[in-house]
Motif scaffolding. Structure first.
Motif, PDB file in Angstrom:
ATOM      1  N   ASP A 123      -3.691  -1.484  -7.580  1.00 28.09           N
ATOM      2  CA  ASP A 123      -4.853  -0.642  -7.851  1.00 28.09           C
ATOM      3  C   ASP A 123      -4.397   0.642  -8.535  1.00 28.09           C
ATOM      4  OD1 ASP A 123      -7.490   0.056  -7.942  1.00 28.09           O
ATOM      5  OD2 ASP A 123      -7.758   0.260  -5.773  1.00 28.09           O
ATOM      6  N   THR A 124      -5.357   1.357  -9.094  1.00 33.93           N
ATOM      7  CA  THR A 124      -5.079   2.643  -9.738  1.00 33.93           C
ATOM      8  C   THR A 124      -6.007   3.701  -9.156  1.00 33.93           C
ATOM      9  OG1 THR A 124      -4.348   1.625 -11.811  1.00 33.93           O
ATOM     10  CG2 THR A 124      -5.052   3.926 -11.910  1.00 33.93           C
ATOM     11  N   ILE A 154     -11.181   5.660  -8.365  1.00 32.62           N
ATOM     12  CA  ILE A 154     -10.521   4.559  -7.675  1.00 32.62           C
ATOM     13  C   ILE A 154     -10.900   3.286  -8.419  1.00 32.62           C
ATOM     14  CG2 ILE A 154     -10.289   3.250  -5.522  1.00 32.62           C
ATOM     15  CD1 ILE A 154     -11.036   5.796  -4.020  1.00 32.62           C
ATOM     16  N   GLY A 155      -9.922   2.663  -9.045  1.00 29.41           N
ATOM     17  CA  GLY A 155     -10.250   1.531  -9.907  1.00 29.41           C
ATOM     18  C   GLY A 155     -11.167   2.003 -11.023  1.00 29.41           C
ATOM     19  N   GLN A 188       0.844  -1.175   0.000  1.00 29.00           N
ATOM     20  CA  GLN A 188       0.000   0.000   0.000  1.00 29.00           C
ATOM     21  C   GLN A 188       0.896   1.248   0.000  1.00 29.00           C
ATOM     22  OE1 GLN A 188      -3.066  -0.111   3.091  1.00 29.00           O
ATOM     23  NE2 GLN A 188      -2.869  -2.335   3.203  1.00 29.00           N
TER      24      GLN A 188
END
Length: 476
Positions: A440-441, A421-422, A406
């Motif tokens: 994640d993006t 987010i995503g 993270q």
């Protein structure tokens, strides 16, 4: 400057003037000390606050004493209450053995006073002092902390007790409350640990990588471990305004208070578009959450980490209702993934003027380093190309986390709006730290409205010390 070697070189950076009378960082910025023959302007007016960086012994529980460095001999440091738009002068004296610096996290101030040496803020040498002069804004729950490098020396930087709340009072009214409570989380006695073997079981970071990390022996909320010190004393029917701060060097945390919910009112000091009640708070390194809690479940409870091993280290505090006795009770909450979008608008944000794609990666250990090196678009600080912006433009940073860790990403001197987010689009959620989960993006927008160098980095001390930083530079 390389953060790994700053201690050896930074002590001379303004050492001579700083060891004499107090000099405003703004005076240095204005060119008052521009020539060899000129004397820098000395501000002899009284300070609004004085902070002293000094060694401190902290008994966090009976028989457990931590030797650290703190502000004014206390952990957390004193709560600084400022007024939005009203200039303030804060004197900092460095009575520690190492050069240091204070960062005013979340404030939109000038680069020189911001407190990051990469932006040109002056280090305060051992035995030296410095006056920070700035006009605080925006209003909300901000904080102050050291921004010194640590590298492999786990007794420096944010591994120490150098942190405190900074409250900027404005016109926002959080509503009626009966008690205002400040809760700062920190981890102590750090050491090098093999990440996969230990961190999966003991850390809310839950890294999915075979690299290395820092583990801790103890944890506290404010100055005590769970069960030590005084409980939070409450009465049935009260409304508590709780200010949470994760001041850990590297540990994200997940908290719950059995029998109660947290109505999240603000994140990183900024009111959320959609205040929502949740049973669990996830607070990444550097983040703040302001939440209202209705005290409607009498008893003696544990407000603490959802991880049993983390509570055993001390991450919690007892909440005791008036007239109630007995052992503090803990109940595991129902698992729920943390979701920033709960507190945001689901409308799409305005289109940016420019989109900048950033990929974060773990490059593994290099040379004789114990720790992994981190990269942004394949390069590590100080070789990372700056993000170049023009004043007044809106920029979208699309951050792809290709690692198993993270990353709480922090932008200095600006707030940003979380816009995706995503696959989920959102708007209105303004922060200065956003936690990006593994693989994640996350996309955030910021307006380039505060000229000057602005540091952008992962707030985990271990990561930013080992390459995970980039500069935002104003051009044109």
């Amino acid at each position: 400057m390389d953060r790994r070697t700053f201690v050896a070189s930074a002590g001379a950076l303004l050492a001579e003037p700083l060891l004499r009378p107090m000099i405003s960082a703004q005076a240095i910025a204005s060119g008052a000390a521009a020539t060899h023959h000129d004397k820098p302007r000395v501000d002899r007016s009284p300070a609004d606050y004085t902070l002293k960086i000094e060694p401190c012994k902290l008994e966090i529980s009976p028989g457990v004493t931590i030797e650290t460095v703190a502000y004014n001999g206390q952990v957390p440091g004193p709560i600084l209450r400022l007024h939005e738009g009203k200039p303030v002068k804060i004197d900092v004296l460095n009575a520690s053995a190492n050069p240091d610096i204070v960062h005013w996290h979340g404030l939109a101030i000038d680069s020189l006073n911001d407190g990051a040496m990469e932006e040109g803020s002056p280090m305060i040498p051992a035995g030296g002092r410095l006056r920070y002069s700035f006009t605080p804004r925006p209003a909300g729950t901000r904080w102050y902390h050291t921004h010194a490098g640590a590298g492999a020396n786990l007794s420096l930087g944010t591994y120490t007790g150098q942190f405190g709340f900074l409250m900027v009072e404005g016109r926002e009214n959080p509503g009626h409350f009966d008690q205002e409570i400040f809760l700062a989380i920190h981890h102590w006695a750090p050491s090098f640990v093999p990440m996969a073997e230990i961190m999966q079981a003991e850390s809310a970071n839950a890294p999915a990588t075979s690299g290395s990390d820092v583990g801790y022996q103890y944890a506290t909320i404010n100055q005590h471990r769970l069960g030590a010190g005084e409980p939070l004393r409450v009465k049935r029917g009260q409304r508590l305004l709780m200010h949470f701060l994760n001041a850990s060097a590297t540990e994200n945390v997940v908290l719950a208070l059995p029998g109660h919910t947290f109505k999240v009112m603000a994140m990183d000091g900024n009111p959320v578009p959609n205040p929502a009640a949740v049973e669990v708070l996830s607070i990444a390194v550097g983040e703040r959450i302001d939440a209202m809690v209705e005290m409607n479940s009498p008893g003696v409870w544990v407000l603490g980490s959802t991880l049993e091993k983390s509570r055993a280290k001390g991450l919690g505090v007892v909440v005791e209702y008036a007239g109630q006795t007995g052992a503090p009770v803990w109940r595991d909450p129902v698992h729920a993934d943390w979701d920033y979008t709960l507190f945001a608008s689901n409308a799409a944000a305005p289109a940016p003027d420019e989109t900048i794609n950033l990929t974060f990666a773990d490059e593994g250990t290099k040379g004789d380093s114990k720790f992994d090196t981190w990269s942004i678009n394949g390069k590590s600080w100080p070789d990372v190309e700056p993000i170049r912006v023009k004043q007044g433009k809106r920029y979208r940073l699309v951050m792809a986390n290709s690692s198993g860790d993270q990353h709480p990403m922090h932008l200095h001197r600006h707030s940003f709006e979380v816009v995706q987010i995503g696959d989920k689009k959102l708007s209105g959620l303004k922060k200065d730290v956003v936690n990006i989960m593994p693989l994640d993006t996350v996309a955030v927008d910021f307006v380039a409205d505060n000229p000057g160098d602005s540091l952008f980095h992962c707030h985990m001390q271990l990561h930013m010390d080992y390459g995970f930083m980039q500069m935002v530079k104003y051009v044109g």
